[in-house]
Each structure stands twice: as C-alpha cells, then as structure tokens.
Design a protein around this motif. Sequence first.
Motif, PDB file in Angstrom:
ATOM      1  N   LEU A 235      -8.011   5.164  -3.683  1.00 25.33           N
ATOM      2  CA  LEU A 235      -9.436   5.594  -2.969  1.00 25.33           C
ATOM      3  C   LEU A 235      -9.885   4.520  -2.487  1.00 25.33           C
ATOM      4  O   LEU A 235     -10.402   4.541  -1.365  1.00 25.33           O
ATOM      5  N   ALA A 236      -9.710   3.209  -2.862  1.00 22.47           N
ATOM      6  CA  ALA A 236     -10.210   2.057  -2.202  1.00 22.47           C
ATOM      7  C   ALA A 236      -9.255   1.679  -1.131  1.00 22.47           C
ATOM      8  O   ALA A 236      -9.944   1.404   0.011  1.00 22.47           O
ATOM      9  N   GLY A 237      -7.850   1.846  -1.081  1.00 21.28           N
ATOM     10  CA  GLY A 237      -7.167   1.849   0.135  1.00 21.28           C
ATOM     11  C   GLY A 237      -7.531   2.835   1.163  1.00 21.28           C
ATOM     12  O   GLY A 237      -7.015   2.670   2.291  1.00 21.28           O
ATOM     13  N   LEU A 238      -8.107   3.879   0.899  1.00 23.76           N
ATOM     14  CA  LEU A 238      -8.471   4.968   1.809  1.00 23.76           C
ATOM     15  C   LEU A 238     -10.027   4.979   2.263  1.00 23.76           C
ATOM     16  O   LEU A 238     -10.450   6.018   2.939  1.00 23.76           O
TER      17      LEU A 238
ATOM     18  N   GLY B 132     -11.634  13.145   7.129  1.00 23.83           N
ATOM     19  CA  GLY B 132     -10.553  12.836   8.179  1.00 23.83           C
ATOM     20  C   GLY B 132      -9.962  11.392   8.593  1.00 23.83           C
ATOM     21  O   GLY B 132      -8.697  11.512   8.882  1.00 23.83           O
ATOM     22  N   ASN B 133     -10.743  10.380   8.405  1.00 23.58           N
ATOM     23  CA  ASN B 133     -10.388   9.168   8.670  1.00 23.58           C
ATOM     24  C   ASN B 133      -9.117   9.000   7.280  1.00 23.58           C
ATOM     25  O   ASN B 133      -8.501   8.199   7.762  1.00 23.58           O
TER      26      ASN B 133
ATOM     27  N   THR C 220       1.508  14.118  -2.305  1.00 25.17           N
ATOM     28  CA  THR C 220       0.324  14.841  -3.212  1.00 25.17           C
ATOM     29  C   THR C 220      -0.975  14.482  -2.490  1.00 25.17           C
ATOM     30  O   THR C 220      -1.837  15.010  -2.376  1.00 25.17           O
ATOM     31  N   ILE C 221      -1.193  12.968  -2.246  1.00 32.60           N
ATOM     32  CA  ILE C 221      -2.437  12.545  -1.903  1.00 32.60           C
ATOM     33  C   ILE C 221      -2.941  13.180  -0.824  1.00 32.60           C
ATOM     34  O   ILE C 221      -3.897  13.407  -0.639  1.00 32.60           O
TER      35      ILE C 221
ATOM     36  N   GLU D 187      -6.875   9.286  -7.315  1.00 33.31           N
ATOM     37  CA  GLU D 187      -6.510   7.836  -8.062  1.00 33.31           C
ATOM     38  C   GLU D 187      -5.296   7.971  -8.920  1.00 33.31           C
ATOM     39  O   GLU D 187      -4.565   6.992  -8.896  1.00 33.31           O
ATOM     40  N   LYS D 188      -5.274   9.004  -9.762  1.00 35.23           N
ATOM     41  CA  LYS D 188      -4.148   8.791 -10.633  1.00 35.23           C
ATOM     42  C   LYS D 188      -2.757   9.107 -10.017  1.00 35.23           C
ATOM     43  O   LYS D 188      -1.904   8.477 -10.487  1.00 35.23           O
TER      44      LYS D 188
END
Length: 272
Positions: free
Chosen positions: A166-169, A190-191, A85-86, A125-126
């Motif tokens: 989001l923090a992990g990405l 992209g990253n 999903t992410i 995030e959810k």
Amino acid sequence: MALNSINTNSGALIALQNLNTTNAELQTTQQRINTGKKIASAKDNGAIWAMAKTQQGTSNSMNAVKDSLQRGQSTIDVALAAGDTITDLLGKMKEKALAASDTSLNTTSFNALKADYESLRDQIEKAATNAKFNGISISDGSTTKLTFLANSDGSGFTVNAKTLTLAGLNLTGTTITNAADAKAKLTDLGNAIQTATNKLASLGTASTGLDTHLTFVGKLQDSLDAGVGNLVDADLAKESAKLQSLQTKQQLGIQALSIANSSSSSILSLFR
C-alpha cells in the motif's frame, strides 16, 4: 657374413623390440577405448590436458550461474503473480469506491461497501508481503535490488525491486468515510493501478532479460563442453579400427619372435 651365435640373436632382439612397441600402442588404444578419451591425464599431453581442465572448470562453474539465474526467475515470477492479484484487487477497490460514491445509498449499504473496500485493501498488503521465494521478496519494500550471478567471473545481473505494498502504491491507511470521500478515492485508485502496472511491466522486462541471459549461458556451457570434447575425446571408430590392426600386428610379432628364437637351435645340427 652373419654371425652364428647362441649368445646374441639379433633377429630375436629386433622382433622383441617391435613386439614391445606394438604392445605399448595396443595398451594406449585399449585405454582410449575404455575411457573414451585420447587425453585422459597430463602425461598424455600436458598442454592440451591443462587447457581442457581450465575450460571444463569454466563450464562447471556455469552450473552455479544457471542456478542463480533460475532463482532470479522464480523470485520475479512470484512478484509478478502477486502483482496480477494486486491489480485485480485495485480494480475491485475502485469498483467499490465508485459504488460507495452514490449519494442515494443508505448507511447500511455504504458500510457494507466500506467493509468490502477495506478487506480488499488489506488483501493487497498481504499479497505484497507474502510474495517471497526462498525467503526473498522484491515486492514488499524490504530490498531495493537483487543481484544474481551472470557469468563465471562473478559479474552480476541486477534486478531492481518494485514495492507493491500500500505504501508503494501511495494507498497507506486508505479508507472511505462518505460518498464524497469515496469519489475522491477514485483518482488515487486510478493512479495506484497505473503505478502497479508500470512496476509490473518493469519486472516483466527484467524477467525477459533473465530468460535471455539464461539461454545464452546454456549455449555457452554447451559450446565449452563441445570444445573440451574436441580436445580430449577419442575417435572411437578410428581407435576400433586401429585396435584390430594392432591385434593382428601383435600376433605376427609373436610369430616373428618365435621364428627368430628357433634359429639358434639350428646350430645344433652342426655338431651331429
């Protein structure tokens, strides 16, 4: 010359001994047929019984190992579902950012794209924080690794957590303020997509490892159960044939004892 006596009947004693032996063997055979086991307790064969109990205990403990590995599978599967999903949401965010980088847009259109972008961001995030199985997550950053049972000795199978928030990405608080900013975010997105896919690939490898080990544990448990069966299970075909033989032998023993007992009464004829 044989002794004619009413106090001692050697023939009857021998017949009785043989009959008792046959009855004991018959009882053992019937017990094996009833239980399906040739060694049902320690008194049947202490060494084999102890060996079988030890192996049976090891086999039973494998149930806990399988339960733990299956929980691990489910935990990873939930994280992988969230990851799918992410990555889709990241792709949509990149699409919105690209559209918002168009300098020909008016303020209303840009703001609409910005709102969509931020909504997609919040959904990421959810998805990451809600990806829990039995209250445990390996995608929300709450843990670095989980260890599941791998064998009956308590050794473990470790799965490293992969933060998909989001923090992990590296997308914490990301938004777009203008067309130039939206264009700059394309690189970040992209990253983030590359980071997310790498983490999901790692989780997929861990899931495959769990599947392989779970299959091995199942085969090991089957082998242990078969080994215990070889030690204690009765050959019912053999026991059935033996039962028929012993029943016939019992009937003959009863007749032999009857004949031996009747021999004493022949002494009465000497006193007529």
